[in-house]
Design a protein around this motif. Structure first.
Motif, PDB file in Angstrom:
ATOM      1  N   LYS A  57      10.522  -8.032   8.340  1.00 39.67           N
ATOM      2  CA  LYS A  57      10.379  -7.805   7.033  1.00 39.67           C
ATOM      3  C   LYS A  57      10.515  -8.129   6.085  1.00 39.67           C
ATOM      4  O   LYS A  57      10.948  -7.994   4.971  1.00 39.67           O
ATOM      5  CB  LYS A  57      12.078  -7.118   6.977  1.00 39.67           C
TER       6      LYS A  57
ATOM      7  N   LYS B 243      -2.781   4.586  -3.476  1.00 38.96           N
ATOM      8  CA  LYS B 243      -2.889   4.435  -1.890  1.00 38.96           C
ATOM      9  C   LYS B 243      -3.504   2.527  -2.636  1.00 38.96           C
ATOM     10  O   LYS B 243      -1.861   2.031  -1.079  1.00 38.96           O
ATOM     11  CB  LYS B 243      -4.834   5.056  -1.274  1.00 38.96           C
ATOM     12  N   GLY B 244      -3.503   2.130  -2.871  1.00 33.75           N
ATOM     13  CA  GLY B 244      -3.709   0.635  -2.974  1.00 33.75           C
ATOM     14  C   GLY B 244      -3.446   0.120  -4.152  1.00 33.75           C
ATOM     15  O   GLY B 244      -3.138   0.252  -4.502  1.00 33.75           O
ATOM     16  N   SER B 245      -4.420  -1.489  -4.410  1.00 33.21           N
ATOM     17  CA  SER B 245      -3.577  -2.207  -5.445  1.00 33.21           C
ATOM     18  C   SER B 245      -4.828  -1.889  -6.201  1.00 33.21           C
ATOM     19  O   SER B 245      -4.357  -2.497  -7.558  1.00 33.21           O
ATOM     20  CB  SER B 245      -3.434  -3.339  -4.913  1.00 33.21           C
TER      21      SER B 245
ATOM     22  N   VAL C 245       2.602   1.947   3.065  1.00 27.15           N
ATOM     23  CA  VAL C 245       3.825   0.652   3.542  1.00 27.15           C
ATOM     24  C   VAL C 245       5.238   1.701   2.220  1.00 27.15           C
ATOM     25  O   VAL C 245       6.076   2.195   2.962  1.00 27.15           O
ATOM     26  CB  VAL C 245       3.960  -0.058   2.830  1.00 27.15           C
TER      27      VAL C 245
ATOM     28  N   ALA D 190       6.181  -2.344  12.483  1.00 25.90           N
ATOM     29  CA  ALA D 190       7.053  -2.561  11.552  1.00 25.90           C
ATOM     30  C   ALA D 190       6.284  -2.459   9.917  1.00 25.90           C
ATOM     31  O   ALA D 190       5.248  -1.430  10.071  1.00 25.90           O
ATOM     32  CB  ALA D 190       6.210  -4.301  11.182  1.00 25.90           C
ATOM     33  N   THR D 191       7.311  -1.901   9.375  1.00 23.68           N
ATOM     34  CA  THR D 191       6.967  -0.958   8.234  1.00 23.68           C
ATOM     35  C   THR D 191       6.139  -2.326   6.981  1.00 23.68           C
ATOM     36  O   THR D 191       5.493  -1.537   6.220  1.00 23.68           O
ATOM     37  CB  THR D 191       8.776  -1.152   7.319  1.00 23.68           C
ATOM     38  N   TYR D 192       5.998  -3.328   7.288  1.00 23.80           N
ATOM     39  CA  TYR D 192       5.922  -4.171   5.816  1.00 23.80           C
ATOM     40  C   TYR D 192       4.628  -4.827   6.498  1.00 23.80           C
ATOM     41  O   TYR D 192       3.674  -5.559   5.073  1.00 23.80           O
ATOM     42  CB  TYR D 192       6.969  -5.443   4.991  1.00 23.80           C
TER      43      TYR D 192
ATOM     44  N   THR E 225       1.297  -1.609   0.304  1.00 26.36           N
ATOM     45  CA  THR E 225       0.003  -0.127  -0.173  1.00 26.36           C
ATOM     46  C   THR E 225       1.573   1.187  -0.213  1.00 26.36           C
ATOM     47  O   THR E 225       1.938   1.309   0.251  1.00 26.36           O
ATOM     48  CB  THR E 225      -0.676  -0.408   1.336  1.00 26.36           C
ATOM     49  N   GLN E 226       0.121   2.543  -0.296  1.00 22.10           N
ATOM     50  CA  GLN E 226       1.081   3.920  -0.420  1.00 22.10           C
ATOM     51  C   GLN E 226       1.640   4.163   0.316  1.00 22.10           C
ATOM     52  O   GLN E 226       2.601   4.021   1.480  1.00 22.10           O
ATOM     53  CB  GLN E 226       0.246   4.217  -0.921  1.00 22.10           C
TER      54      GLN E 226
ATOM     55  N   ARG F 148       4.042  -4.164  14.764  1.00 21.35           N
ATOM     56  CA  ARG F 148       2.503  -3.161  14.723  1.00 21.35           C
ATOM     57  C   ARG F 148       3.091  -2.107  13.912  1.00 21.35           C
ATOM     58  O   ARG F 148       2.798  -1.398  13.542  1.00 21.35           O
ATOM     59  CB  ARG F 148       1.660  -2.415  15.903  1.00 21.35           C
TER      60      ARG F 148
ATOM     61  N   TYR G 264      -8.148 -10.782   0.668  1.00 22.81           N
ATOM     62  CA  TYR G 264      -7.391 -10.039   0.422  1.00 22.81           C
ATOM     63  C   TYR G 264      -6.604 -10.238  -1.126  1.00 22.81           C
ATOM     64  O   TYR G 264      -6.320 -10.050  -2.011  1.00 22.81           O
ATOM     65  CB  TYR G 264      -5.875 -11.348   0.752  1.00 22.81           C
TER      66      TYR G 264
ATOM     67  N   PHE H 142       1.818  -5.305   6.340  1.00 25.21           N
ATOM     68  CA  PHE H 142       0.565  -4.649   5.948  1.00 25.21           C
ATOM     69  C   PHE H 142      -0.637  -5.700   5.545  1.00 25.21           C
ATOM     70  O   PHE H 142      -1.789  -5.234   5.935  1.00 25.21           O
ATOM     71  CB  PHE H 142       0.437  -3.924   4.631  1.00 25.21           C
TER      72      PHE H 142
ATOM     73  N   ARG I 261       6.634   5.094   4.388  1.00 23.64           N
ATOM     74  CA  ARG I 261       7.198   4.238   5.122  1.00 23.64           C
ATOM     75  C   ARG I 261       8.971   3.843   4.980  1.00 23.64           C
ATOM     76  O   ARG I 261       9.580   4.283   5.891  1.00 23.64           O
ATOM     77  CB  ARG I 261       6.446   3.339   6.310  1.00 23.64           C
TER      78      ARG I 261
END
Lengths: 306, 506
Positions: free
Chosen positions: B42, B425-427, A47, B116-118, A44-45, B114, B411, B120, A50
């Motif tokens: 990660k 923003k998203g996919s 991520v 973490a960068t990844y 996502t944007q 929570r 998902y 998601f 960040r």
């Protein structure tokens, strides 16, 4: 000579500075950035942003460059964006296998290339000469990935003599270094032959022969020493080519070298690693060139460095 | 289809059970890329997940039959309102460093996720984590989120020792300390990762002494390594090599499903694709069956839903038949009787035969009067290109793949079709937007009842199919291969080879 070496090393500084600037610039001109590459298709944007913030990629480019240079002068190449390892650790750990491979292939290439070249020149227009020069042509033209696979199929799959791929004991080195050496053997052999032929026509060779020296002594002592200078130049250049050109061989033989690291890192837009690796390769190249230049004096004492 | 996948996965597993397993030995598995990390916080790739899953376990797991099973949580309960999930933890489990596994360990791990960068996958939803007692935790969600259970099975959500978490602080974990049947041993970057038997494992102890994951980037080299016996199992066999490999003695070829759907998305907000007739026409114009059979060599299946059959919520549709006349008629109805010109972007070398498939699509579309300009890009550039907002978007159609790694339709559909997920923003990179779809996606997300959710997805998929939001292509399958001496290996649809219960018949 020491003075000369120091001067050369100092001259390398602007070269390396230029290299660093070029790499830094070119990398950032590529479309895509580490954040989008790393986060992948599912990200996502949030991520992506960040990751950008975490690695300072959201800062203006001139600030990024200044930061990079500041770290560089402290000897710090930064951290990999992809793996979080220090770039120095990562590049050095991958440069060693590449140097190992390059060194072995270079020894192989020089030994074989010079021997074949000398024999061809000593016995020109014979079956050996034609045969070896044809072989050289093939060696020079065969693509590395094809040659590597063929050697692998023959020596590992069919004959079962050698391990197919991977790094390990000395036996693991044989196939990749032969593959990597092939084109250099060919080049060095052809070059040695033509230089030797030229030298063999000169008057001091006639003199040597006239005073009744054995032919082997004429060729090895009188002719080869003088033919060595241009051969050394080629060897120096090939070393650089091998260092950076090992990537295909590394791929085929699953060799954990620096070429693969650079290619993978470019795909991931891992800026710090690409910058660090290219700089270190450039340093090795500068160093090797210097060694070659110093060797000229060893081979031919008439050459002076002042 | 679901049954078939199960049978395949089980068959390979069962072959190992027929004999008495032998103890010891080192099994070698070759894959194409080095893990980017072994820190659960990660990792983003299947190779990394595959290594990690042997070392660090998750609370729940998805077994080779794609059923959700307990692992570190013995049982779980999703609240009626879908706003909280209670996990009852397994007792007597220890991390490799001796630290006991308990509610605090779970909390420490989830708190780390929570930040973490990844991560998601999971943690936009979890608000607070309550410890009820030593072996019970409750995850409180900001809104009902039924897919949380399947998200927890994902190998990226693996737990490591709280002691290690305290030690590393903000840094990255390089040597994960989990509870798994194997312990981390050594990682030589670009070369291999080695893990060794955990003799104190809480469950059935592994038979093998060690497993080595060898990084071999070249497809051809992986084949040679398997044939010479230097490795015991390889991944991603090129489809065209499979028939030959089947004839090699001592080698077994395993075909199994993957969870990745390959699709071509239309620019939903821009002519000509704002017209449903054009979108349908494109679906009629392309012979998907021929693509799967000839270009993919049968290693895949024609899509009959936007998600593949093994995923929860899948509802079978009838693929648009290959009907160029119908396509021409629909295009004429839409006012494109004289043909049209479009730009089609696709990756090269990312998905199985992607560029060849794009060319086939171009040829099929030419037959119905559509002139397609093919444009390909290097992967990182492609991702950046497709992450632009609507105003800057430059494509008419693009090809992409989506691995529904949680194996839950949420998902596989929400990020791709919900209006709130529009790029950047998203996919939802094709700017798909439809109120019916949005409503159904939202409702399915908050519906806890299994059958009711399934029904919602069935409605949703039927709608998407009619609306032809994509040019539906195919889902990929994968081909692995192994030595017949390697018993009990599990080839998992998540693109893993699992050695938990494997042994070597030496």
């Amino acid at each position: 000579m020491i003075q000369y070496a120091i001067r050369r090393l100092l001259l390398a500084v602007p070269t390396l500075l230029g290299v660093s600037m070029l790499v830094f610039g070119i990398l950032r001109m590529l479309p895509g950035d580490p954040a989008t590459a790393l986060a992948g298709v599912h990200a996502t944007q949030e991520v992506v942003e960040r990751i950008r913030a975490e690695h300072g990629l959201d800062k203006p480019i001139h600030l990024q460059y200044l930061g990079f240079m500041k770290d560089l002068f402290r000897g710090n190449l930064g951290k990999s964006i992809r793996t979080a390892l220090p770039v120095t650790t990562e590049v050095v750990s991958r440069l060693i296998p590449t140097l190992e491979l390059t060194a072995v292939s270079m020894v192989l290439a020089v030994l074989l290339g010079v021997i074949v070249g000398v024999i061809s020149a000593a016995k020109p227009y014979t079956v050996f000469d034609y045969g070896s020069m044809l072989g050289a042509l093939v060696g020079l033209s065969a693509p590395v990935f094809w040659l590597g696979l063929m050697l692998m199929l023959l020596f590992s799959l069919q004959l079962g003599w050698l391990p197919a791929a991977g790094r390990g004991d000395f036996r693991h080195l044989i196939l990749p270094s032969v593959t990597l050496a092939a084109s250099s053997v060919a080049l060095i052999a052809r070059f040695t032959r033509s230089t030797m032929l030229e030298v063999l026509r000169s008057e001091y060779i006639a003199t040597a022969r006239a005073k009744g020296l054995r032919e082997s002594r004429v060729i090895l002592r009188h002719a080869l020493s003088n033919a060595m200078i241009p051969i050394l130049t080629i060897i120096g250049l090939r070393f650089g080519a091998l260092l950076s050109g090992a990537v295909l061989t590394e791929n085929v033989f699953a060799w954990p070298g620096v070429g693969r690291l650079v290619v993978d890192s470019i795909s991931a837009r891992d800026y710090p690693v690409v910058q660090g690796a290219v700089l270190m390769i450039a340093v090795s190249f500068v160093f090797i060139n210097l060694v070659v230049d110093l060797l000229y004096g060893v081979v031919n004492p008439r050459i002076r460095y002042d | 289809m679901r049954k078939l996948g199960i049978l395949l996965a089980v068959a390979v597993g069962l072959m190992g059970l027929a004999q008495t397993p032998k103890l010891g030995g080192e099994l070698v598995i070759a894959f194409g890329t080095d893990p980017e990390s072994l820190d659960p916080n990660k990792i983003t790739s299947a190779p990394a997940g595959m290594v990690l899953t042997h070392v660090a376990e998750t609370l729940l797991t998805m077994d080779e039959n794609l059923e959700i099973r307990p692992l570190l949580a013995q049982s779980w309960k999703l609240a009626e309102d879908g706003r909280s999930l209670t996990l009852y933890l397994r007792k007597g489990v220890k991390f490799h460093d001796g630290t006991p596994f308990n509610a605090q360990a779970v909390k420490d791990n989830l708190e780390r996720f929570r930040k973490a960068t990844y991560a998601f996958l999971l943690f936009p939803r979890v608000q607070t984590i309550d410890i009820v007692d030593e072996y019970t935790v409750v995850l409180n969600l900001d809104m009902p989120f039924a897919p949380i259970v399947s998200h927890l099975t994902h190998n990226f959500v693996a737990l490591v020792s709280p002691k290690q978490i305290a030690e590393v602080g903000d840094k990255e974990i390089m040597d994960p300390v989990g509870t798994g049947p194997f312990k981390f041993d050594k990682w030589v970057r670009g070369e291999y990762v080695r893990i060794v038997k955990n003799p104190d494992y809480w469950g059935d102890k592994p038979y093998l002494d060690a497993v080595k994951f060898l990084v071999v980037p070249s497809d051809a080299t992986r084949l040679v390594l398997l044939e010479t016996g230097q490795v015991h199992a390889i991944m991603r066999v090129p489809p065209l090599e499979a028939p030959r490999l089947r004839g090699v003695k001592g080698v077994e070829v395993v075909k199994l499903p993957s969870v990745r759907t390959i699709y071509i998305a239309f620019h939903y907000q821009r002519a000509p694709f704002t017209d449903v007739r054009v979108r349908q026409a494109f679906n009629y114009a392309v012979d998907k069956e021929a693509i799967v059979q000839t270009i993919l060599g049968g290693v895949g299946g024609v899509s009959d839903a936007p998600i593949m059959p093994l995923i929860f919520g899948y509802a079978k549709q009838n693929p648009y038949p290959y009907d160029p006349e119908m396509a021409k008629k629909l295009l004429a109805d839409a006012g494109y009787a004289k043909g049209l010109k479009i730009k089609f972007y696709h990756p090269t070398g990312r998905y199985m035969m992607d560029a060849a498939i794009a060319q086939a699509v171009q040829a099929y579309l030419r037959d119905v009067g559509v002139e397609v300009e093919l444009i390909t890009m290097e992967w990182a550039a492609y991702l950046a290109f497709l992450r632009k907002p609507l105003e800057e978007s430059g494509f008419d159609m693009f090809m992409l793949g989506w691995g529904c790694v949680t194996l839950d339709a949420d998902y596989g559909l929400f990020p791709l079709f919900h209006t709130s997920e529009w790029a950047p923003k998203g996919s939802n990179r094709s700017f798909y937007s439809h109120p019916t779809v949005d409503a159904l996606l939202e409702q399915a997300r908050v519906t806890v009842n299994y059958e009711a959710r399934k029904a919602l997805y069935a409605d949703l998929i039927a709608f998407l199919w009619q609306d032809a939001g994509w040019l539906f292509l195919h889902y990929e399958e994968q081909i692995n291969a192994q030595r017949t001496t390697a018993k009990g290996l599990i080839h998992h649809p998540r693109e893993y080879i699992l050695a938990h219960k494997a042994w070597l018949d030496r």
